[in-house]
Design a protein around this motif. Sequence first.
Motif, PDB file in Angstrom:
ATOM      1  N   SER A 166       1.992  -3.664  -0.311  1.00  0.00           N
ATOM      2  CA  SER A 166       2.714  -3.058  -1.436  1.00  0.00           C
ATOM      3  C   SER A 166       3.796  -4.031  -1.906  1.00  0.00           C
ATOM      4  O   SER A 166       4.076  -5.034  -1.242  1.00  0.00           O
ATOM      5  N   THR A 169      15.484  -8.314  -6.180  1.00  0.00           N
ATOM      6  CA  THR A 169      15.173  -6.879  -6.150  1.00  0.00           C
ATOM      7  C   THR A 169      14.812  -6.327  -7.521  1.00  0.00           C
ATOM      8  O   THR A 169      14.463  -5.165  -7.650  1.00  0.00           O
ATOM      9  N   LEU A 175      11.531  -4.501  -8.049  1.00  0.00           N
ATOM     10  CA  LEU A 175      11.160  -3.483  -7.059  1.00  0.00           C
ATOM     11  C   LEU A 175      11.630  -2.088  -7.464  1.00  0.00           C
ATOM     12  O   LEU A 175      12.556  -1.940  -8.265  1.00  0.00           O
ATOM     13  N   ASP A 176      10.994  -1.078  -6.871  1.00  0.00           N
ATOM     14  CA  ASP A 176      11.461   0.293  -7.056  1.00  0.00           C
ATOM     15  C   ASP A 176      12.875   0.415  -6.515  1.00  0.00           C
ATOM     16  O   ASP A 176      13.233  -0.240  -5.546  1.00  0.00           O
ATOM     17  N   VAL A 177      13.646   1.305  -7.120  1.00  0.00           N
ATOM     18  CA  VAL A 177      15.041   1.448  -6.706  1.00  0.00           C
ATOM     19  C   VAL A 177      15.140   1.799  -5.221  1.00  0.00           C
ATOM     20  O   VAL A 177      15.980   1.274  -4.498  1.00  0.00           O
ATOM     21  N   SER A 178      14.230   2.643  -4.745  1.00  0.00           N
ATOM     22  CA  SER A 178      14.298   3.057  -3.341  1.00  0.00           C
ATOM     23  C   SER A 178      14.044   1.876  -2.412  1.00  0.00           C
ATOM     24  O   SER A 178      14.564   1.818  -1.303  1.00  0.00           O
ATOM     25  N   ILE A 179      13.230   0.923  -2.866  1.00  0.00           N
ATOM     26  CA  ILE A 179      12.911  -0.243  -2.035  1.00  0.00           C
ATOM     27  C   ILE A 179      14.030  -1.269  -2.134  1.00  0.00           C
ATOM     28  O   ILE A 179      14.306  -1.997  -1.187  1.00  0.00           O
ATOM     29  N   GLN A 180      14.691  -1.320  -3.312  1.00  0.00           N
ATOM     30  CA  GLN A 180      15.733  -2.336  -3.544  1.00  0.00           C
ATOM     31  C   GLN A 180      16.764  -2.339  -2.430  1.00  0.00           C
ATOM     32  O   GLN A 180      17.088  -3.381  -1.880  1.00  0.00           O
TER      33      GLN A 180
END
Lengths: 323, 324
Positions: free
Chosen positions: B157, B183, B186-191
């Motif tokens: 992913s 970042t 990337l998705d905010v949750s992954i950032q």
Amino acid sequence: MIGFIVSRILQSALVMLVVGLIAFALFNYVGDPVNNMLGPSATSAERARLHAELGLDRPFLVQYGDFIVRAVQGNFGLSYQYARPVIDIVAERLPATVELSLAAVFLALALGIPMGIYTGIRPSAPLARVLMGLSLVGISLPTFFTGIVLIVLFAIVLKWLPPFGRGEVVAVGWWSTGLLTLSGLKALILPAITLCLFQMTLIMRLVRSAMLEIMRTDYIRFAMARGLRMSSVHFRHALKNTLVPVVTITGLQMGSIIAFAVITETVFQWPGLGLLFIQALGFGDIPVMAAYLVFVSLMFVAINLLVDLLYFVIDPRLRTGGG
Amino acid sequence: MANPVLVVEKLRIEFPQRRRTLVAVDDVSFAIERGEVVGVVGESGAGKSLTGAAIIGLLRAPGRIAAGRIWIDGRRVDNLDPAAMRRVRGRVVGAIFQDPMTSLNPLFTVGQQLVETIRTHLPLDRAAARDRAVALLAEVGIPAPGQRFDQYPHQFSGGMRQRVVIALALCAEPKLIIADEPTTALDVSIQAQIVALLKRLCQDHGTAVMLVTHDMGVIAETADRVAVMYTGRIVELGRVAEVIGTPRHPYAAGLMASIPTIDRRQERLFQIDGAMPPLAAIPAGCPFHPRCPRAIARCREERPDLARAGAHLVACWLPLGPPS
């Protein structure tokens, strides 16, 4: 992946059936062979009897099925011109065409890929500009013209190489090869160059544009940012990514090299299938024409199948199911 | 400043064009200490990514370093020949790029890419390099690293790929990492995970980081100091808390004011009027003066240099004072 291969093989078989139909239809459109066999003075009773003997009174589909069954067994009947089984004549001529085509493909790849890489990674170098200029010539000159120019230059003026023919051949089993004698090899040079010129420039330009594009990608930049050796960046990371388009085009071109060796074979009087076909055309030798048609299509279909399978070897993204 | 990992001195990057030369980065000077994280913020086109690219010697042609000097780990690198610079990249300075989806070569396994990078820089045999690669994958938080080693990038992913990219950048224990918008894609949750990972790894390994981003949130969480760039120049440089809390440069102040806060309900976010001018049309004097609410006559004529104002460095004739 297995499913994909099975479906591709089925598609290939379908293509071959259709080609077989066209080849078979040739016989029906070029007149009734019974007329030729019995002459104009035959009675209609005699003709009907011969029709029945030859099975020509059966329904079209039955005759077509019969043709396909025989063709699969390699039986294309007798040549009108030589009065010998077509398959024997094709087998005699096949080695010449295969050797010429493979030599041409080999040359095209062996010269085209390195030149493409070079012009792709040094696009503004003087040599790269010269190669690009020459490639325009290579891609636009017709085969018969380059062939004649080469003959005049190397056979007539310089007298280095023979102007026509295949030289001495050596039989290896049923295969007659010209690769084992000096005169055979010398005779191969000019026609192989003539046949490969277009493909070589095409491959060079293809590799070049793919290289230029891939050298700008993030993963190449990241590979350089990790300090990998430039040789690895160019020949491992970039080159492998250029292979998918190159394999596609090379596959398609290999089919055309075999199919369109006709012109080169005519110019050089190369005793291959192409020359056989041209002669068959002049004579109205339909069984030979039909066999040639089927053979060339078989080559195209087989090479395309091979190319599809090669994709799986090159690109891992295709291997994982849906991807 | 005892022996910083990175010293950039009066860096100037130019793009020669047919008729004139565009100056994309001018008079940029800063240093990064061992283990320090320095954020570089600014709008797109402010020259932050170019500064990073110049440091690792990967400026895209026709861009070139026209003036200034760069030292990495005490060694001058801006004048190295390409072969020597290649050995510095990856070994002394690593890089992380914005988009993990395109940073990895799709046709090689993650393991192949790691092992090649490790063996390029470290004298390890194949087996030892593999062990190190698996250990790195584990360290960047990839589950089942032994199996993941033989997988291709498309089987990961986005967040996992960025972890692989970080592992690749850390392969040879570089002293400095240039992280260019690590970042943003990337998705905010992954950032947040990736930022935390980067910060932890660099603390563990004592790696300094130059964090290029336009995300003040990432800077606030991660960086020790921050440089604010505008039209190719640093306009404010100081400790993160001070620059965010008491920005001195009007542009920096505008940037900070445009960060939405959770405890203040706003109808409309603050924005700085106008847009950053293109390189070809940077105004004389202070490049920010047409958009600056505090501009005075001097701002239109003379370009301010970076000068000390309180605890930071600010390039402004009329810096904002500390809050009274």
